[in-house]
Design a protein around this motif. Structure first.
Motif, PDB file in Angstrom:
ATOM      1  N   GLU A  93      28.075  49.431  42.222  1.00 44.05           N
ATOM      2  CA  GLU A  93      26.877  48.844  42.819  1.00 44.05           C
ATOM      3  C   GLU A  93      26.885  47.322  42.692  1.00 44.05           C
ATOM      4  O   GLU A  93      26.594  46.602  43.660  1.00 44.05           O
ATOM      5  CB  GLU A  93      25.642  49.424  42.129  1.00 44.05           C
ATOM      6  N   VAL A  94      27.247  46.816  41.524  1.00 46.78           N
ATOM      7  CA  VAL A  94      27.191  45.376  41.330  1.00 46.78           C
ATOM      8  C   VAL A  94      28.300  44.670  42.103  1.00 46.78           C
ATOM      9  O   VAL A  94      28.106  43.560  42.623  1.00 46.78           O
ATOM     10  CB  VAL A  94      27.225  45.022  39.832  1.00 46.78           C
ATOM     11  N   LEU A  95      29.466  45.305  42.226  1.00 43.16           N
ATOM     12  CA  LEU A  95      30.538  44.692  43.012  1.00 43.16           C
ATOM     13  C   LEU A  95      30.192  44.680  44.496  1.00 43.16           C
ATOM     14  O   LEU A  95      30.505  43.713  45.206  1.00 43.16           O
ATOM     15  CB  LEU A  95      31.858  45.419  42.765  1.00 43.16           C
ATOM     16  N   GLY A 100      28.699  41.157  48.885  1.00 45.07           N
ATOM     17  CA  GLY A 100      27.787  40.797  49.954  1.00 45.07           C
ATOM     18  C   GLY A 100      27.277  39.376  49.828  1.00 45.07           C
ATOM     19  O   GLY A 100      27.150  38.643  50.823  1.00 45.07           O
ATOM     20  N   GLU A 101      26.987  38.948  48.595  1.00 42.88           N
ATOM     21  CA  GLU A 101      26.505  37.593  48.389  1.00 42.88           C
ATOM     22  C   GLU A 101      27.603  36.566  48.651  1.00 42.88           C
ATOM     23  O   GLU A 101      27.351  35.510  49.254  1.00 42.88           O
ATOM     24  CB  GLU A 101      25.963  37.446  46.960  1.00 42.88           C
ATOM     25  N   ILE A 510      38.366  43.142  38.067  1.00 43.22           N
ATOM     26  CA  ILE A 510      37.109  42.775  38.739  1.00 43.22           C
ATOM     27  C   ILE A 510      37.404  42.084  40.069  1.00 43.22           C
ATOM     28  O   ILE A 510      36.846  42.439  41.117  1.00 43.22           O
ATOM     29  CB  ILE A 510      36.270  41.861  37.834  1.00 43.22           C
ATOM     30  N   PHE A 511      38.291  41.104  40.032  1.00 44.88           N
ATOM     31  CA  PHE A 511      38.595  40.365  41.254  1.00 44.88           C
ATOM     32  C   PHE A 511      39.332  41.244  42.266  1.00 44.88           C
ATOM     33  O   PHE A 511      39.159  41.070  43.480  1.00 44.88           O
ATOM     34  CB  PHE A 511      39.413  39.122  40.929  1.00 44.88           C
ATOM     35  N   LEU A 514      36.606  43.132  44.039  1.00 51.04           N
ATOM     36  CA  LEU A 514      35.876  42.260  44.953  1.00 51.04           C
ATOM     37  C   LEU A 514      36.722  41.899  46.173  1.00 51.04           C
ATOM     38  O   LEU A 514      36.225  41.903  47.309  1.00 51.04           O
ATOM     39  CB  LEU A 514      35.460  40.980  44.229  1.00 51.04           C
ATOM     40  N   ALA A 515      38.000  41.577  45.937  1.00 51.73           N
ATOM     41  CA  ALA A 515      38.884  41.214  47.043  1.00 51.73           C
ATOM     42  C   ALA A 515      39.020  42.377  48.026  1.00 51.73           C
ATOM     43  O   ALA A 515      39.040  42.164  49.252  1.00 51.73           O
ATOM     44  CB  ALA A 515      40.252  40.800  46.515  1.00 51.73           C
ATOM     45  N   GLU A 516      39.105  43.588  47.515  1.00 59.21           N
ATOM     46  CA  GLU A 516      39.191  44.766  48.382  1.00 59.21           C
ATOM     47  C   GLU A 516      37.949  44.876  49.255  1.00 59.21           C
ATOM     48  O   GLU A 516      38.044  45.144  50.463  1.00 59.21           O
ATOM     49  CB  GLU A 516      39.353  46.017  47.522  1.00 59.21           C
ATOM     50  N   ARG A 517      36.785  44.649  48.678  1.00 57.22           N
ATOM     51  CA  ARG A 517      35.538  44.725  49.438  1.00 57.22           C
ATOM     52  C   ARG A 517      35.436  43.627  50.488  1.00 57.22           C
ATOM     53  O   ARG A 517      34.720  43.789  51.486  1.00 57.22           O
ATOM     54  CB  ARG A 517      34.350  44.644  48.477  1.00 57.22           C
TER      55      ARG A 517
END
Length: 784
Positions: A93-95, A100-101, A510-511, A514-517
């Motif tokens: 959820e947080v990722l 999105g931000e 973590i990165f 995020l990079a995947e998203r």
């Protein structure tokens, strides 16, 4: 979910690891981690003993957290940062939320609206190095970011040295070697000292702490040390030293008076000056008072420095005819006009004809960090590739509050007129600006201006408490890595010693998520796991060993053995010695090709706070009736900056849970303060509490309080809350060294001190925030 305090089966036997303060091994004994320094280290750094208690401390962050107000009101400026509650979230959820931000800011403002905040001391590992990880992510996922340049430690020197001598790294790491100092040096004049608490630290790791022993060896051979500092502990007691108790910030005045005496006595080396430098005539005009009517002689310097004219003259006349080394600690240039002592020390070395000689001349920061004065490895060491930054904007690292408070505002830097970028999102991974930045109350106001602050952190630092999104990351003991530095021969396999705390993840994972998203997963990871990256990075060193004909263990052998010893090259004095030996054919990379005593380039910038030659420029902060004491806010001995402030060794060095200040008996008696009392230090910017040691090792008129205690405000809702823990950066001034370098000025300020007699507030810096309920429904878009 695994509970944060749950114990699991531990690895058996000793495991190797490394840190910026030393190589070591760890072993689990009766469910306790026992840390042992590397057996080859003659003077181990006790900071490694912060690890065991820090590993599962209550200050660790167990789950992703998001500030309630950010969820409720959406991204945007907020004075609730640092005052708000946090909502626990699951990783997916947080990722999703953070991706999105990041996409919103990039699409609406571009990557030039993102500041990639980080600092290089996060880990000794070459792969899990937070600064490299966050910069690689922002480059690949967003196309770039606004970066910072230089460092808080050496912000002024990294700008002035290339202007007057040449490449900073060459002049500091290759110019002077400890082995040559031991063999050749007759006299070390240490401006700001050479405190071994500083030289016990090395970026990337250190296997042998030798500086203390090297200084003793110089002394035993008959070499002498002169300490110029308000603190007696800035040189070891065992070495031959004369302690000159100079007023904080007065070093340039003393240097000028030494130079004046050399000229008056005719003991300066005019032939060397003419052969190897430019601009002495312009400087001499100022030095002798022909330009302003004031000769910079010993009588002039005496009231500025607090030293007698006779003491100054005696030191000046000890210099000629000896192999003399002038060292300048980082601390001297962490003050207003910090460029000047660095420049003036190089001029002194040139005037004596000592510059470039083995064990003599100009030794900026020798003794300030263990990477300096050591041999370089003969094979390469790889770091994580960071990709290409598509954003040209940058700021000097210590100007972050200025940037956030003055978007699009002009500023000067190194001869250029620039504008601060308009930052909407700050991504901080590795580093705690609430430790190393000045005027914390101003910093709080600065962070209130942006839309979103994202922080990766292993513990609840003040930076994490002021964030909107807090992502828990692993400590180095909870992951694998390779520890190595270019100036240390020991490459260490950093074995994982414990499972991650709570739900903490390493920065790479973590990165990667995020990079995947953001559709950049393959570019960021290049298809490699963390272990495969370690193998990839090690291959650079392996290939170098093979090419040099050295023993070259493959990765599996290296990992099983826990270390490999790398060949090294002898120090040869670098470009400065080559220049002195043949100035015509080995010109320095300066406009003149020589040492620039006078710089027409700098003079052409027309900076009132940095003229074209070294000069005495009065300090910004001077004692007054309201603030009569000089404060020296230096680096701590019990930790690296603020790292693991909650660790066992750091906690044991405090008194009544507070950071320890030191002051002279005369100043203590005048305030009815006794050893062990709790005192309050204050000025117009803020106030803090500390415990006090009363000692004659600090000159009268000075109080010393090291940095690094976690910022702990008594009432965060106050505009200028009392820090009950002892963070001196609530007191220091947030201004640049000058228009040239815009470096940090956090070393010196002025304060008043009084005995604290009220009810002693509790230390809450290490208490984690209690999770609060999330708003219903959360608002996730920005208020435009």
């Amino acid at each position: 979910m695994k509970q944060a305090n749950e114990r699991t089966i531990r690895p058996q036997g000793k495991m190797t690891h490394s840190s910026h303060w030393g190589a070591f091994s760890g072993e689990w004994v009766n469910d306790q981690l026992v840390i042992s320094p590397h057996p080859i280290d003659p003077d181990p750094n006790p900071i490694i003993q912060n690890f065991p208690e820090a590993l599962r401390h209550k200050a660790r962050i167990a789950k992703p957290m998001v500030r309630r107000g950010w969820l409720e009101h959406g991204p945007g400026p907020s004075d609730r940062r640092g005052r708000d509650g946090f909502v626990e979230m699951e990783w997916d959820e947080v990722l999703d939320l953070l991706a999105g931000e990041l996409k919103r800011v990039k699409d609406r403002r571009g990557p030039q609206a993102v500041f990639g905040g980080s600092y290089g001391w996060s880990s000794a590992g070459r792969f899990h190095h937070a600064q490299s990880q966050v910069h690689r992510f922002l480059n690949f996922a967003l196309g770039g970011y606004v970066r910072s340049v230089n460092s808080y430690s050496a912000g002024a020197s990294t700008v002035i040295i290339p202007r007057i001598l040449g490449d900073y790294e060459d002049m500091t790491r290759r110019n002077i070697g400890w082995d040559e100092v031991v063999e050749h040096c007759d006299l070390v004049v240490a401006f700001g000292g050479m405190n071994t608490k500083n030289s016990r630290v090395a970026g990337g790791g250190i296997s042998k702490h030798t500086e203390h022993g090297d200084m003793i060896a110089v002394s035993k051979r008959g070499g002498e040390f002169v300490l110029v500092s308000p603190l007696k502990t800035d040189l070891p007691d065992e070495v031959n030293q004369d302690w000159l108790q100079a007023m904080p910030g007065s070093d340039v005045a003393l240097m000028l008076a030494l130079a004046h005496t050399l000229v008056m006595d005719g003991t300066h080396d005019r032939a060397f000056i003419d052969r190897c430098s430019v601009g002495f005539d312009e400087f001499e005009t100022y030095l002798m008072g022909r330009s302003d009517g004031q000769p910079k002689d010993a009588a002039w310097a005496a009231p500025i420095t607090g030293l007698s004219a006779d003491v100054i003259l005696k030191l000046a006349r000890r210099l000629p005819g000896k192999r003399v080394l002038f060292t300048v600690a980082h601390s001297l240039q962490r003050a207003r006009h910090g460029e000047q002592p660095v420049w003036m020390s190089a001029v002194l070395a040139t005037m004596l004809g000592q510059i470039g000689l083995p064990g003599g001349g100009f030794g900026y920061a020798l003794g300030a960090i263990a990477n300096y004065g050591r041999r370089y490895n003969a094979v390469p060491i790889a770091g994580l590739p960071q990709g290409k930054n598509g954003v040209a904007d940058f700021i000097p690292v210590a100007r972050i509050s200025d940037m956030l408070l003055n978007p699009n505002g002009p500023f000067d830097y190194n001869g250029k007129r620039m504008a601060y970028p308009d930052i909407k999102l700050v991504y901080w991974a590795g580093g705690n600006p609430f430790h190393h930045h000045q005027d914390i109350n101003r910093l709080r106001s600065a962070f209130a201006q942006i839309d979103t602050l994202v922080v990766h952190e292993l513990a609840w630092t003040a930076t994490a408490r002021h964030a909107d999104i807090v992502l828990p990351v692993t400590m180095s003991l909870e992951r694998e890595d390779i520890g190595s530095a270019q100036t240390d021969p020991l490459m260490v396999a950093m074995h994982q010693m414990a499972e991650p705390f709570g739900e903490a993840r390493n920065d790479y994972d973590i990165f990667s998520g995020l990079a995947e998203r953001l559709g950049k997963g393959a570019e960021f990871t290049e298809g490699r796991t963390a272990r495969e990256w370690l193998q990839y990075l090690y291959k650079t060193t392996y290939d170098g060993l093979v090419a040099g004909g050295h023993e070259a263990p493959d990765f599996e052998t290296f990992w099983a053995n826990g270390e490999v010893l790398l060949p090294q090259k002898p120090l040869d004095g670098g470009t400065l010695r080559a220049f002195v030996n043949d100035p015509e054919n080995n010109r320095l990379p300066t406009p003149s090709g020589k040492v620039e005593i006078f710089s027409s380039t700098i003079a052409g910038f027309n900076y009132a706070d940095c003229p074209g030659h070294p000069a005495w420029l009065p300090p910004l902060d001077v004692p007054t009736a309201e603030t009569p004491l000089h404060l020296v806010a230096n680096q701590p001995a019990s930790r690296l900056h603020s790292q693991l402030d909650f660790g066992g060794h750091s906690a044991a060095e405090k008194r009544r849970g507070r950071e320890v200040a030191r002051m002279h008996p005369k100043d203590a008696d005048a305030r009815e303060i006794k050893d062990g009392d709790i005192i309050k230090l204050f000025n117009e910017r803020g106030a803090c509490l500390a415990s006090v040691v009363v000692t004659e090792d600090v000159m009268a008129g000075v109080i010393q309080l090291p940095t690094g205690a976690y910022y702990d405000p008594e009432d965060i809702n106050d505009d200028k809350p009392l820090c009950v823990h002892g963070n001196p950066n609530v007191l220091t001034r947030d201004v640049g060294t000058s228009s040239l370098a815009q470096g940090c000025t956090g070393q010196l300020t002025v304060v008043q001190v009084e005995k604290f007699t009220g009810n002693l507030p509790p230390i809450q810096a290490f208490d984690p925030p209690v999770p609060v309920e999330r708003p219903q429904p959360p608002r996730l878009e920005a208020a435009e």
